[in-house]
Design an enzyme around this catalytic site. Structure first.
Site, PDB file in Angstrom:
ATOM      1  N   LYS A  13       0.834  -1.210   0.000  1.00 49.01           N
ATOM      2  CA  LYS A  13       0.000   0.000   0.000  1.00 49.01           C
ATOM      3  C   LYS A  13       0.873   1.268   0.000  1.00 49.01           C
ATOM      4  CE  LYS A  13      -2.280  -0.842   3.816  1.00 49.01           C
ATOM      5  NZ  LYS A  13      -1.662  -2.113   4.282  1.00 49.01           N
ATOM      6  N   ARG A  88      -9.141   0.972   9.450  1.00 50.18           N
ATOM      7  CA  ARG A  88      -8.701  -0.376   9.815  1.00 50.18           C
ATOM      8  C   ARG A  88      -9.777  -1.141  10.563  1.00 50.18           C
ATOM      9  NH1 ARG A  88      -2.975   0.600   9.294  1.00 50.18           N
ATOM     10  NH2 ARG A  88      -1.615  -1.009   9.940  1.00 50.18           N
ATOM     11  N   ARG A 128      11.939  -5.942   4.716  1.00 55.13           N
ATOM     12  CA  ARG A 128      11.706  -4.517   4.480  1.00 55.13           C
ATOM     13  C   ARG A 128      12.643  -3.671   5.343  1.00 55.13           C
ATOM     14  NH1 ARG A 128       5.741  -1.917   4.853  1.00 55.13           N
ATOM     15  NH2 ARG A 128       5.814  -2.345   7.081  1.00 55.13           N
ATOM     16  N   ARG A 161      11.750  -1.589  10.894  1.00 55.13           N
ATOM     17  CA  ARG A 161      10.727  -1.106  11.820  1.00 55.13           C
ATOM     18  C   ARG A 161      10.583  -2.097  12.979  1.00 55.13           C
ATOM     19  NH1 ARG A 161       5.465   0.389   8.305  1.00 55.13           N
ATOM     20  NH2 ARG A 161       4.513  -0.601  10.118  1.00 55.13           N
ATOM     21  N   ARG A 172       0.232  -8.869  13.530  1.00 55.81           N
ATOM     22  CA  ARG A 172      -0.429  -7.837  12.717  1.00 55.81           C
ATOM     23  C   ARG A 172      -1.358  -8.474  11.689  1.00 55.81           C
ATOM     24  NH1 ARG A 172       4.532  -4.884  10.545  1.00 55.81           N
ATOM     25  NH2 ARG A 172       3.097  -3.519   9.429  1.00 55.81           N
TER      26      ARG A 172
HETATM   27  P1  AMP Z   1       1.141   0.777   9.274  1.00 57.00           P
HETATM   28  O1  AMP Z   1       2.355   1.574   8.988  1.00 57.00           O
HETATM   29  O2  AMP Z   1      -0.051   1.257   8.500  1.00 57.00           O
HETATM   30  O3  AMP Z   1       1.364  -0.715   9.148  1.00 57.00           O
HETATM   31  O4  AMP Z   1       0.771   1.048  10.815  1.00 57.00           O
HETATM   32  C1  AMP Z   1       1.669   0.695  11.869  1.00 57.00           C
HETATM   33  C2  AMP Z   1       0.911   0.587  13.197  1.00 57.00           C
HETATM   34  O5  AMP Z   1       0.292   1.844  13.511  1.00 57.00           O
HETATM   35  C3  AMP Z   1      -0.232  -0.408  13.198  1.00 57.00           C
HETATM   36  O6  AMP Z   1       0.204  -1.734  13.459  1.00 57.00           O
HETATM   37  C4  AMP Z   1      -1.102   0.158  14.338  1.00 57.00           C
HETATM   38  O7  AMP Z   1      -0.546  -0.125  15.610  1.00 57.00           O
HETATM   39  C5  AMP Z   1      -0.987   1.653  14.102  1.00 57.00           C
HETATM   40  N1  AMP Z   1      -2.014   2.145  13.147  1.00 57.00           N
HETATM   41  C6  AMP Z   1      -1.807   2.699  11.915  1.00 57.00           C
HETATM   42  N2  AMP Z   1      -2.961   3.031  11.315  1.00 57.00           N
HETATM   43  C7  AMP Z   1      -3.941   2.685  12.187  1.00 57.00           C
HETATM   44  C8  AMP Z   1      -5.370   2.745  12.155  1.00 57.00           C
HETATM   45  N3  AMP Z   1      -6.024   3.245  11.084  1.00 57.00           N
HETATM   46  N4  AMP Z   1      -6.052   2.265  13.224  1.00 57.00           N
HETATM   47  C9  AMP Z   1      -5.420   1.774  14.319  1.00 57.00           C
HETATM   48  N5  AMP Z   1      -4.082   1.665  14.414  1.00 57.00           N
HETATM   49  C10 AMP Z   1      -3.338   2.117  13.366  1.00 57.00           C
END
Ligand code: AMP
Length: 216
Positions: A13, A88, A128, A161, A172
């Site tokens: 994404k 989400r 990554r 990360r 996740r």
């Molecule tokens: P991402 O970079 O999108 O994979 O997000 C990393 C982490 O941030 C996720 O595993 C969640 O802990 C938090 N996070 C990001 N976006 C959201 C969202 N829309 N709702 C809840 N937690 C989020």
């Protein structure tokens, strides 16, 4: 142009959002990036969410909706945006409907699901790396940096990360199946839902996304 990218962590994404952003000149709104910036700056919000993120769990809907509402009001979002990693959960999707109505009734959101098998996702995410300085994304298998541990663009140090360790990735994915996958049903029953096969080279996935976005 208003775009939402749906899909599990690691389907690409973020990579596709950056390509869409460059081609169509609309901002990428990544809630993950916004939260990581807060963690890096060690703000009260950052301190509150770090442990939740490191465990691979979701930050509260209420907090995320507040962040999104403020962000979508910024002037650079007036002609469109790309939602990456938001919504989400079903309550977040319902909250987004309300926010979009408040902003403008005529917004047509195109929802694109990028789908990739789990084993491929785990392979991709464990390899990554991200530049600690400018945020450029790399992949040791698919898009390796020229110099081992340095960013090609700015020379910054490449890091993994905290939530890209295998155990957290599995967590996740589990959270995705439970909380986020129901969104596919939510958006499928509305208009403008598309699915693209993400287990192909970045350029092929992007070409299909451009085709979808160019449709009236
Ligand atoms: P991402 O970079 O999108 O994979 O997000 C990393 C982490 O941030 C996720 O595993 C969640 O802990 C938090 N996070 C990001 N976006 C959201 C969202 N829309 N709702 C809840 N937690 C989020």
């Amino acid at each position: 142009m208003y775009v939402m990218l749906l899909g599990a962590p690691g389907v690409g994404k973020g990579t596709q959002a950056k390509l869409i952003m460059d081609k169509f000149r609309i901002p990428q709104i990544s809630t993950g990036d916004i939260l990581r910036a807060e963690v890096k700056k060690m703000t009260p919000l950052g301190k509150e969410v770090k442990a939740v993120m490191d465990r691979g769990e979701l930050v509260s809907d209420e907090l995320i909706l507040k962040i999104i509402e403020n962000r979508l009001k910024e002037p650079d979002c007036q002609n469109g945006f790309i939602l990456d990693g938001f919504p989400r959960t079903i309550p977040q999707a319902e909250g987004l409907d309300v926010i979009l109505q408040k902003l403008d009734n005529h917004i047509t959101l195109k929802v694109i699901e990028i789908s990739v098998p789990d084993e491929e996702i785990i392979k991709r995410l464990t390899s990554r790396r991200v530049c600690s300085n400018c945020g450029e994304l790399y992949n040791l298998l698919l898009k390796p940096p020229l110099d081992d541990n340095k960013c090609d663009k700015c020379g910054g140090e490449l890091i993994q990360r905290d939530d890209d360790k295998e155990e957290t990735i599995r967590k996740r994915l589990e959270v995705y199946r439970r909380s986020t996958e129901p969104l596919i049903g939510y958006y499928k029953q509305k208009k403008n839902f598309y699915r693209v096969d993400g287990a192909r080279p970045v350029e092929a996935v992007f070409a299909e996304i451009v085709r979808v976005l160019s449709e009236k």
